[in-house]
Design an enzyme around this catalytic site. Structure first.
Site, mmCIF file in Angstrom:
data_model
loop_
_atom_site.group_PDB
_atom_site.id
_atom_site.type_symbol
_atom_site.label_atom_id
_atom_site.label_comp_id
_atom_site.label_asym_id
_atom_site.label_seq_id
_atom_site.Cartn_x
_atom_site.Cartn_y
_atom_site.Cartn_z
ATOM 1 N N GLY A 23 35.364 33.508 46.686
ATOM 2 C CA GLY A 23 34.784 34.176 45.537
ATOM 3 C C GLY A 23 33.505 34.892 45.894
ATOM 4 C CB CYS A 75 27.412 29.785 48.918
ATOM 5 S SG CYS A 75 26.934 31.238 47.959
ATOM 6 C CG LEU A 76 30.891 34.430 51.328
ATOM 7 C CD1 LEU A 76 31.643 35.643 50.781
ATOM 8 C CD2 LEU A 76 31.280 34.165 52.777
ATOM 9 C CG HIS A 80 30.426 28.529 44.031
ATOM 10 N ND1 HIS A 80 29.992 27.682 45.022
ATOM 11 C CD2 HIS A 80 29.951 29.764 44.355
ATOM 12 C CE1 HIS A 80 29.268 28.379 45.898
ATOM 13 N NE2 HIS A 80 29.236 29.649 45.519
ATOM 14 C CD GLU A 81 31.960 32.956 43.479
ATOM 15 O OE1 GLU A 81 30.965 33.706 43.439
ATOM 16 O OE2 GLU A 81 32.254 32.293 44.492
ATOM 17 C CG HIS A 107 26.601 32.951 42.738
ATOM 18 N ND1 HIS A 107 25.520 32.827 43.573
ATOM 19 C CD2 HIS A 107 27.683 32.521 43.450
ATOM 20 C CE1 HIS A 107 25.928 32.331 44.748
ATOM 21 N NE2 HIS A 107 27.238 32.131 44.697
HETATM 22 NI NI NI Z 1 28.379 31.386 46.250
#
Ligand code: NI
Length: 151
Positions: A45, A87-88, A129-130, A133
């Site tokens: 994501g 997480c990216l 999670h997304e 953000h």
């Molecule tokens: Ni993330």
């Protein structure tokens, strides 16, 4: 176009993102770029603030399919699951996070059409999670046992 992924420490990741109100070509370009970036990174994501744009738009790419959620809102959250997340925007780390096991959201698509969706298991985890953000929350705020991993 591949966009640069913002890393932890940047204020944009701590911003409460603004709702999307205009469903035009600028939004579609953002979403297309986010998809390209997510595919390259092989992530589950990506949220718009992670490419430096503080608006309420996220992508989720899981077994169930590829999804664009604009202005997502939780209708309900049920149950509990514990599992690993990364997480990216937080390279080289992973941690254990407790999330709901099942969620229902309402959202808009890239044209502004309204939908609802129920997600379970890892899909529900990715949605949570997304969406976090969009409120400036990172999984590391909620995780236990954060550890170093190879990207
Ligand atoms: Ni993330």
């Amino acid at each position: 176009m591949i966009r640069e992924i913002v890393q932890v420490g940047d204020e944009v990741l701590r911003t409460k993102c603004e709702p999307v109100t205009v469903f035009d070509k600028n939004l579609w370009t953002l979403l297309d770029d986010m998809k390209e970036t997510l595919r390259k990174e092989e992530g589950a994501g990506l949220a718009a603030p992670q490419v430096g744009v503080p608006v309420r738009a996220v992508l989720v790419d899981v077994e169930e399919g590829f999804f664009e959620f604009i202005n997502p809102v939780f209708v309900w959250q049920k149950g509990e699951q514990s599992g690993a997340e990364g997480c990216l925007s937080v390279r080289g780390k992973a941690g254990n996070v407790t999330r709901p096991s099942k969620v229902k959201i309402i959202f808009q698509d890239r044209k502004g059409e309204k939908y609802s969706l129920v997600a379970r298991g890892f899909f529900a985890r990715a949605v949570c999670h997304e969406c976090d953000h969009l409120d400036g929350v990172l999984y590391t705020d909620k995780a236990t046992e954060i550890r170093e991993v190879e990207d």
